[in-house]
Design a protein around this motif. Structure first.
Motif, PDB file in Angstrom:
ATOM      1  N   MET A 350     -18.746   3.741  13.044  1.00  0.00           N
ATOM      2  CA  MET A 350     -19.803   3.289  13.944  1.00  0.00           C
ATOM      3  C   MET A 350     -21.065   4.119  13.794  1.00  0.00           C
ATOM      4  N   SER A 351     -20.997   5.166  12.945  1.00  0.00           N
ATOM      5  CA  SER A 351     -22.183   6.026  12.859  1.00  0.00           C
ATOM      6  C   SER A 351     -22.658   6.302  11.437  1.00  0.00           C
ATOM      7  N   ALA A 352     -21.965   5.786  10.417  1.00  0.00           N
ATOM      8  CA  ALA A 352     -22.392   6.062   9.046  1.00  0.00           C
ATOM      9  C   ALA A 352     -21.789   5.025   8.100  1.00  0.00           C
ATOM     10  N   SER A 353     -22.310   4.950   6.883  1.00  0.00           N
ATOM     11  CA  SER A 353     -21.692   4.085   5.881  1.00  0.00           C
ATOM     12  C   SER A 353     -20.488   4.800   5.292  1.00  0.00           C
ATOM     13  N   LEU A 354     -19.409   4.059   5.094  1.00  0.00           N
ATOM     14  CA  LEU A 354     -18.224   4.687   4.515  1.00  0.00           C
ATOM     15  C   LEU A 354     -18.374   4.744   2.996  1.00  0.00           C
ATOM     16  N   VAL A 355     -17.879   5.813   2.416  1.00  0.00           N
ATOM     17  CA  VAL A 355     -17.927   5.978   0.966  1.00  0.00           C
ATOM     18  C   VAL A 355     -16.607   5.456   0.393  1.00  0.00           C
ATOM     19  N   ASP A 356     -16.701   4.678  -0.690  1.00  0.00           N
ATOM     20  CA  ASP A 356     -15.516   4.069  -1.308  1.00  0.00           C
ATOM     21  C   ASP A 356     -14.357   5.043  -1.504  1.00  0.00           C
ATOM     22  N   ASP A 357     -14.683   6.202  -2.073  1.00  0.00           N
ATOM     23  CA  ASP A 357     -13.626   7.169  -2.375  1.00  0.00           C
ATOM     24  C   ASP A 357     -12.883   7.595  -1.110  1.00  0.00           C
ATOM     25  N   ASP A 358     -13.646   7.736  -0.024  1.00  0.00           N
ATOM     26  CA  ASP A 358     -13.018   8.163   1.234  1.00  0.00           C
ATOM     27  C   ASP A 358     -12.073   7.093   1.758  1.00  0.00           C
ATOM     28  N   VAL A 359     -12.516   5.851   1.687  1.00  0.00           N
ATOM     29  CA  VAL A 359     -11.661   4.769   2.186  1.00  0.00           C
ATOM     30  C   VAL A 359     -10.418   4.644   1.301  1.00  0.00           C
ATOM     31  N   ASN A 360     -10.612   4.768   0.006  1.00  0.00           N
ATOM     32  CA  ASN A 360      -9.443   4.700  -0.885  1.00  0.00           C
ATOM     33  C   ASN A 360      -8.438   5.797  -0.558  1.00  0.00           C
ATOM     34  N   ALA A 361      -8.956   6.967  -0.229  1.00  0.00           N
ATOM     35  CA  ALA A 361      -8.064   8.078   0.101  1.00  0.00           C
ATOM     36  C   ALA A 361      -7.302   7.776   1.399  1.00  0.00           C
ATOM     37  N   LEU A 362      -8.009   7.191   2.382  1.00  0.00           N
ATOM     38  CA  LEU A 362      -7.338   6.822   3.633  1.00  0.00           C
ATOM     39  C   LEU A 362      -6.235   5.799   3.367  1.00  0.00           C
ATOM     40  N   GLN A 363      -6.598   4.786   2.576  1.00  0.00           N
ATOM     41  CA  GLN A 363      -5.637   3.711   2.314  1.00  0.00           C
ATOM     42  C   GLN A 363      -4.411   4.256   1.577  1.00  0.00           C
ATOM     43  N   GLU A 364      -4.639   5.190   0.662  1.00  0.00           N
ATOM     44  CA  GLU A 364      -3.519   5.769  -0.077  1.00  0.00           C
ATOM     45  C   GLU A 364      -2.588   6.512   0.876  1.00  0.00           C
ATOM     46  N   LYS A 365      -3.185   7.216   1.829  1.00  0.00           N
ATOM     47  CA  LYS A 365      -2.375   7.949   2.824  1.00  0.00           C
ATOM     48  C   LYS A 365      -1.565   6.990   3.679  1.00  0.00           C
ATOM     49  N   VAL A 366      -2.202   5.900   4.079  1.00  0.00           N
ATOM     50  CA  VAL A 366      -1.503   4.896   4.889  1.00  0.00           C
ATOM     51  C   VAL A 366      -0.296   4.374   4.112  1.00  0.00           C
ATOM     52  N   ARG A 367      -0.510   4.045   2.843  1.00  0.00           N
ATOM     53  CA  ARG A 367       0.582   3.508   2.013  1.00  0.00           C
ATOM     54  C   ARG A 367       1.730   4.510   1.915  1.00  0.00           C
ATOM     55  N   GLN A 368       1.348   5.771   1.679  1.00  0.00           N
ATOM     56  CA  GLN A 368       2.363   6.811   1.516  1.00  0.00           C
ATOM     57  C   GLN A 368       3.168   7.001   2.800  1.00  0.00           C
ATOM     58  N   LEU A 369       2.442   7.092   3.924  1.00  0.00           N
ATOM     59  CA  LEU A 369       3.117   7.323   5.212  1.00  0.00           C
ATOM     60  C   LEU A 369       3.998   6.149   5.616  1.00  0.00           C
ATOM     61  N   ALA A 370       3.540   4.947   5.287  1.00  0.00           N
ATOM     62  CA  ALA A 370       4.348   3.767   5.624  1.00  0.00           C
ATOM     63  C   ALA A 370       5.687   3.838   4.900  1.00  0.00           C
ATOM     64  N   VAL A 371       5.631   4.253   3.628  1.00  0.00           N
ATOM     65  CA  VAL A 371       6.873   4.376   2.861  1.00  0.00           C
ATOM     66  C   VAL A 371       7.733   5.506   3.424  1.00  0.00           C
ATOM     67  N   ASP A 372       7.103   6.643   3.669  1.00  0.00           N
ATOM     68  CA  ASP A 372       7.872   7.828   4.076  1.00  0.00           C
ATOM     69  C   ASP A 372       8.457   7.707   5.473  1.00  0.00           C
ATOM     70  N   THR A 373       7.687   7.126   6.420  1.00  0.00           N
ATOM     71  CA  THR A 373       8.173   7.174   7.796  1.00  0.00           C
ATOM     72  C   THR A 373       8.731   5.847   8.290  1.00  0.00           C
ATOM     73  N   LEU A 374       8.340   4.743   7.674  1.00  0.00           N
ATOM     74  CA  LEU A 374       8.848   3.453   8.175  1.00  0.00           C
ATOM     75  C   LEU A 374       9.870   2.840   7.230  1.00  0.00           C
ATOM     76  N   ALA A 375      10.070   3.480   6.089  1.00  0.00           N
ATOM     77  CA  ALA A 375      11.016   2.969   5.097  1.00  0.00           C
ATOM     78  C   ALA A 375      10.703   1.534   4.658  1.00  0.00           C
ATOM     79  N   VAL A 376       9.420   1.264   4.519  1.00  0.00           N
ATOM     80  CA  VAL A 376       9.056  -0.062   3.992  1.00  0.00           C
ATOM     81  C   VAL A 376       9.007   0.021   2.478  1.00  0.00           C
ATOM     82  N   GLU A 377       9.029  -1.146   1.830  1.00  0.00           N
ATOM     83  CA  GLU A 377       8.932  -1.159   0.372  1.00  0.00           C
ATOM     84  C   GLU A 377       7.646  -1.870  -0.015  1.00  0.00           C
ATOM     85  N   LEU A 378       6.724  -1.121  -0.603  1.00  0.00           N
ATOM     86  CA  LEU A 378       5.419  -1.702  -0.941  1.00  0.00           C
ATOM     87  C   LEU A 378       5.587  -2.782  -1.994  1.00  0.00           C
ATOM     88  N   ARG A 379       4.700  -3.784  -1.919  1.00  0.00           N
ATOM     89  CA  ARG A 379       4.790  -4.865  -2.917  1.00  0.00           C
ATOM     90  C   ARG A 379       3.598  -4.771  -3.866  1.00  0.00           C
TER      91      ARG A 379
END
Ligand code: PHE
Length: 379
Positions: A350-379
């Motif tokens: 809400m206060s700045a433009s997001l930088v691609d690299d930062d968003v990619n890093a967030l998304q990678e963390k989300v993917r990793q945590l979903a696998v590690d803590t929810l035991a989902v299988e990424l497609r």
């Protein structure tokens, strides 16, 4: 997670909200709405003074806004006749410290303790916490105001209580939304702690739809009996301050309430000062909206999967940079019966433009945590 209790599901970002007390912050929209409601009750409902030394009348209602959000399952559920298997008790929906203490998911958690203390007319406001989906109007922390009014049975019957509940809340809605507001009562509402239960809805011109603005009802006699008030009858209501403030000030995204950006906080003013066009509530002027960034994720879910757990991961990783998490596709494998889901995550600051690299890093963390803590299988 915070404590040694295996039952604890409160994360640090959530705990850090405890004590922020937005409803106390001067000129904050939530504080403005709370203050107007309390003033309205103070002016409308008066009684002869209870003190011998004063002849002036005094407000009927007492106000509480500083009660700890940490409550017990007894206060929050058992005392309110909420069934043992009710979803609101689940760890997927509610933030627990341990098995018997939690962050209140509603201000109703204070009804019985205040009635036991002898209060017969009160408004209690506070921050509430729920694990939930993520979109413009859902945030894990929000604010509610609870209202209760009791009378001795010798003075009232149920018809009186219902009529008083309706006229009190209709008066409140008119005070804030104006005399022209169109409203209706949904009498099919259900809460375990009120009988009958009623929801009040107002017509939103902007959305061209009905908007539920509060839950209410006649307090269940079993609750009154349990607090030694079997000889009383009364009503209760609960309303969400964010929803009222978003509608009255035209605030488009619930995350804005947490903003420390002066461009947000300086826009609101006490209701005694009308705007130039005579409105009581300023129309919030969005400061430039920064571009969103969309990321999709799909995975096979384990049997125990709950969407709120995935939302919690995204919230923990991205904080207020996540605007919404929307289920875009769902598919059950015909042979294995396994469920696959696809979500679109919208990141936007809400206060700045997001930088691609930062968003990619967030998304990678989300993917990793979903696998590690929810035991989902990424497609
Ligand atoms: N606690 C209810 C909720 O959070 C609202 C409510 C309060 C309903 C009091 C009835 C009476 O939705």
């Amino acid at each position: 997670m915070l404590t040694a209790s295996p039952h604890c599901n409160i994360t640090l970002p959530i705990l850090n909200k405890v004590g922020r007390n937005l409803h106390h912050q001067e000129h904050h929209p939530l504080n403005i709405i709370k203050t107007i409601i309390e003033d309205h009750f103070s002016k409308t409902f008066r009684q002869p003074s209870t003190s011998a030394s004063s002849t002036e009348d005094e407000p009927v209602f007492r106000y509480f806004d500083n009660m700890s959000p940490r409550v017990t399952t007894q206060q929050c559920f058992d005392d309110l006749l909420i069934q043992p298997d009710h979803v609101s008790r689940a760890v997927t929906d509610t933030y627990y410290f341990d098995e018997t203490s939690l962050l209140r998911p509603h201000t109703s958690a204070h009804q019985t303790e205040l009635m036991r203390a002898g209060h017969k007319a009160f408004l209690a406001t506070g921050d509430c916490y729920r694990r939930d989906e993520i979109d413009y109007c859902h945030y894990p922390v929000f604010h509610q105001m609870e209202g209760v009014r009791l009378w001795p049975c010798s003075e009232v019957d149920d018809a009186y209580v219902i009529a008083d509940l309706k006229s009190t809340l209709e008066g409140l809605v008119r005070r804030l939304f104006g005399d022209d507001i169109v409203f209706r009562w949904d009498e099919a509402a259900y809460f375990p702690f009120t009988e009958p239960s009623l929801e009040l809805e107002i017509w939103s011109e902007e959305r061209q739809d009905w908007l539920e603005v509060l839950g209410s009802g006649v307090i269940h006699t079993d609750i009154l009996r349990n607090v030694d008030m079997a000889d009383h009858r009364g009503w209760a209501f609960g309303l969400g301050l964010e929803r009222w403030a978003m509608t009255l000030f035209d605030i488009p995204d619930i995350r804005l309430f947490w903003s420390e950006d002066p461009r947000f906080l300086t826009q609101f003013r006490p209701s005694s000062k009308k705007t130039e066009d005579g409105r009581e509530f300023v129309r919030f002027a969005p400061f430039s909206k920064y571009p969103p960034c969309f990321k999709d994720i799909s995975f096979w879910t384990p049997e125990s999967y709950h969407a709120n757990d995935f939302a919690a991961i995204v919230r923990d990783v991205a904080g207020d940079l996540v605007e919404s998490v929307t289920l875009t596709d769902e598919f059950t494998h015909p042979k294995t019966q396994r469920l696959s889901v696809c979500y679109r995550i919208t990141y936007r600051s809400m206060s700045a433009s997001l930088v691609d690299d930062d968003v990619n890093a967030l998304q990678e963390k989300v993917r990793q945590l979903a696998v590690d803590t929810l035991a989902v299988e990424l497609r």
